[in-house]
Motif scaffolding. Structure first.
Motif, PDB file in Angstrom:
ATOM      1  N   UNK A 444       0.818  -1.216   0.000  1.00 19.99           N
ATOM      2  CA  UNK A 444       0.000   0.000   0.000  1.00 19.99           C
ATOM      3  C   UNK A 444       0.855   1.271   0.000  1.00 19.99           C
ATOM      4  N   UNK A 445       2.159   1.112   0.236  1.00 24.77           N
ATOM      5  CA  UNK A 445       3.065   2.263   0.162  1.00 24.77           C
ATOM      6  C   UNK A 445       3.941   2.515   1.357  1.00 24.77           C
ATOM      7  N   UNK A 446       3.704   1.827   2.481  1.00 24.57           N
ATOM      8  CA  UNK A 446       4.518   2.039   3.679  1.00 24.57           C
ATOM      9  C   UNK A 446       5.880   1.338   3.515  1.00 24.57           C
ATOM     10  N   UNK A 447       6.944   1.902   4.035  1.00 23.19           N
ATOM     11  CA  UNK A 447       7.046   3.192   4.733  1.00 23.19           C
ATOM     12  C   UNK A 447       7.372   4.362   3.806  1.00 23.19           C
ATOM     13  N   UNK A 448       7.474   4.087   2.495  1.00 22.18           N
ATOM     14  CA  UNK A 448       7.823   5.162   1.550  1.00 22.18           C
ATOM     15  C   UNK A 448       6.834   6.315   1.650  1.00 22.18           C
ATOM     16  N   UNK A 450       4.490   7.909   4.172  1.00 21.20           N
ATOM     17  CA  UNK A 450       4.325   7.819   5.631  1.00 21.20           C
ATOM     18  C   UNK A 450       2.907   7.526   6.095  1.00 21.20           C
ATOM     19  N   UNK A 451       1.897   7.994   5.355  1.00 22.08           N
ATOM     20  CA  UNK A 451       0.516   7.801   5.787  1.00 22.08           C
ATOM     21  C   UNK A 451      -0.045   6.448   5.383  1.00 22.08           C
ATOM     22  N   UNK A 452       0.684   5.700   4.559  1.00 22.76           N
ATOM     23  CA  UNK A 452       0.193   4.408   4.067  1.00 22.76           C
ATOM     24  C   UNK A 452       0.377   3.312   5.110  1.00 22.76           C
ATOM     25  N   UNK A 453      -0.368   2.207   4.914  1.00 19.75           N
ATOM     26  CA  UNK A 453      -0.232   1.067   5.809  1.00 19.75           C
ATOM     27  C   UNK A 453      -1.556   0.389   6.058  1.00 19.75           C
ATOM     28  N   UNK A 471      -9.676  -5.293   9.109  1.00 19.75           N
ATOM     29  CA  UNK A 471      -8.606  -4.294   9.055  1.00 19.75           C
ATOM     30  C   UNK A 471      -8.831  -3.410   7.839  1.00 19.75           C
ATOM     31  N   UNK A 472      -8.174  -2.258   7.851  1.00 24.04           N
ATOM     32  CA  UNK A 472      -8.287  -1.318   6.737  1.00 24.04           C
ATOM     33  C   UNK A 472      -6.919  -1.106   6.127  1.00 24.04           C
ATOM     34  N   UNK A 473      -6.893  -0.917   4.813  1.00 26.96           N
ATOM     35  CA  UNK A 473      -5.665  -0.557   4.113  1.00 26.96           C
ATOM     36  C   UNK A 473      -5.708   0.934   3.782  1.00 26.96           C
ATOM     37  N   UNK A 474      -4.577   1.605   3.893  1.00 28.83           N
ATOM     38  CA  UNK A 474      -4.477   3.041   3.627  1.00 28.83           C
ATOM     39  C   UNK A 474      -3.377   3.275   2.600  1.00 28.83           C
TER      40      UNK A 474
END
Length: 501
Positions: A444-448, A450-453, A471-474
């Motif tokens: 989903x983009x973490x940790x590149x 910062x708000x992803x995860x 759970x939710x993906x961001x």
């Protein structure tokens, strides 16, 4: 232009920590020196030099009189665009004789490991040599004396900090458990009790967030030694990225080749952890060992072996080590990803009703242990002291003060897109695959970003209904969110539900 000189050019290619240079295969230097692709070459710019892996270029984007440098090579060499640099064969490294001797059964000693680690830290050894060293050390390849010698050598070839006070406390978690962001709580609790705790932390390597990544969403972490000292003298603690100071520099180089090899080496793990603690000026350290079916330590027996090694090697080098075994069967807190984990930390510090109780209790356990090791509280009363400091707001005040001293407190960012993953059946949550969950958060983009995860909504033994969010993906982009969701759908179930319950 001298025959073996070329003009430097920035390639704009990220090769992580491996310096790589690019030359035309038909340029005069390659032809004269016989440089083959994948050869190691030495590049000199004035007094600075680096060892890099050569890649050949056949396309016209690179001129015959140019050498292009990857981002890692460009940073290390410090050249400017158009500078003349010299390219030559690297000098032979005498330290490789010690590596060959180990292959033939000769034990490592400090005299062998010191020059080896110095060459590793300066980038003088090719990746194939680093991989050979890691392989030789794996599977019990280092005994106690060799592990002590390696730890000492890794400390001695870098900077060693001295804080001028005692005791200097530290903590470490060997990782493998998403959301386990206790450092951001432990440091302000301990510092608020008047105990010195300068914490240098890492960024994520295989996880969705490292301690430095999460802290960076709340305050600057790239502090040099002088800045760290200023913060610690003012507030009693800091939470900084360890990569800015040259602390046990060989360790980062070895980690880069250890990860893809996926080899288990107790000696290297012990030397890696303890060398950084000793070099950072720590005198007493508490090490968190999560034990669970998907963590680095799968059993209490394995944790016991590693514990004994860490304690004995630490003692041989004047470092007091205490081990704390913790539950590694499920994620800690709710957030998985830099900003999401930072939000959990702030919820605990601000004593909010919805703060994750497991993160709070784990941090209190570790902070209490450190306070007891420091002699600040009596045996058995450390957790009580830590709880009082957290509950009356002193920990929050200290954390804010540390953030301000490090450059100013920030608000963690929120993600642009999110999606709930829901229960396909009703029943009891029987298992959570923490590795797959971490992989989804990274996709989903973490940790590149910062708000992803990911955000967890359930814990083990929770009863859930059909369609209830698990759970939710961001993510910052719809593309990244869809990519992570495709992975989740292909790997179901990440959260195991026993429908018979």
């Amino acid at each position: 232009m001298v025959a073996n000189r070329l003009r430097a050019r920035r390639a704009g290619i990220d090769t992580y920590q491996q310096p790589v240079v690019y030359m035309r295969s038909d340029c005069d230097v390659c032809r004269a020196e016989g440089f083959q692709s994948q050869a190691q070459v030495e590049v000199l710019a004035g007094a600075r030099h680096l060892l890099a892996i050569l890649h050949h270029v056949t396309d016209e984007w690179l001129r015959h009189d140019e050498i292009a440098l990857s981002e890692a090579a460009w940073t290390l060499l410090g050249a400017a665009s158009g500078d003349e640099v010299e390219v030559r064969h690297p000098p032979l490294q005498d330290s490789l004789a010690h590596l060959r001797a180990k292959v033939h059964g000769v034990k490592f000693d400090y005299g062998a490991l010191r020059p080896l680690m110095e060459d590793v830290s300066l980038g003088r050894l090719a990746d194939i040599h680093l991989a050979s060293f890691v392989t030789i050390c794996a599977g019990g390849g280092l005994d106690f004396d060799e592990t002590v010698a390696l730890t000492r050598a890794m400390v001695d070839i870098g900077e060693r900090l001295d804080w001028g006070v005692s005791p200097v406390m530290d903590k470490h978690c060997i990782g493998g458990l998403p959301g386990n962001r206790t450092t951001l709580l432990v440091v302000p609790i301990v510092a608020a009790c008047g105990v010195t705790m300068p914490k240098t932390s890492s960024r994520a390597i295989t996880s969705a967030a490292g301690t430095a990544d999460a802290m960076e969403t709340l305050a600057p972490v790239e502090l040099d030694v002088a800045s760290m000292r200023r913060v610690v003298e003012r507030e009693g603690g800091c939470i900084a990225w360890g990569g800015t100071a040259r602390i046990s520099p060989a360790d980062d180089m070895l980690i880069r080749v250890e990860r893809p090899l996926n080899l288990d080496s107790e000696g290297l793990l012990v030397a890696s952890i303890l060398s950084k603690k000793i070099a950072a000026g720590s005198q007493r350290v508490l090490i968190d060992l999560p034990v669970g079916p998907l963590t680095k330590l799968r059993s209490v027996e394995a944790a016991g072996l590693l514990s004994r090694s860490m304690v004995s090697v630490g003692a041989a080098l004047g470092l007091q080590v205490r081990i704390q075994l913790t539950d590694g069967t499920q994620p800690v807190g709710r957030g998985i990803g830099p900003a999401l984990e930072a939000m959990d930390v702030m919820a605990v510090l601000e004593r909010r009703a919805d703060a994750p109780s497991d993160l709070r209790e784990r941090a209190l356990l570790l902070a209490g242990g450190i306070l007891e090791m420091a002699g600040r509280s009596e045996a058995g009363s450390g957790v009580r002291m830590a709880r009082a400091v957290l509950d009356d707001g002193r920990a929050l005040a200290k954390f804010i003060a540390i953030c301000e001293a490090q450059g100013g407190m920030r608000v963690p960012p929120g993600s642009a897109h999110s999606h709930e993953v829901c229960a396909p059946v009703g029943g009891l949550v029987s298992a959570i695959d923490t590795r797959l969950l971490t992989r989804a958060a990274k996709l989903a983009g973490a940790p590149r970003d910062p708000a992803a995860g990911a955000t967890m909504h359930v814990r083990l033994q929770d009863r859930v209904d059909l369609g209830q969010p698990l759970f939710a993906l961001h993510a910052e982009s719809l593309g990244a969110l869809q990519y992570a969701l495709s992975f989740v759908r292909s790997q179901l179930p990440i959260v195991h539900i026993d429908a018979r319950q």
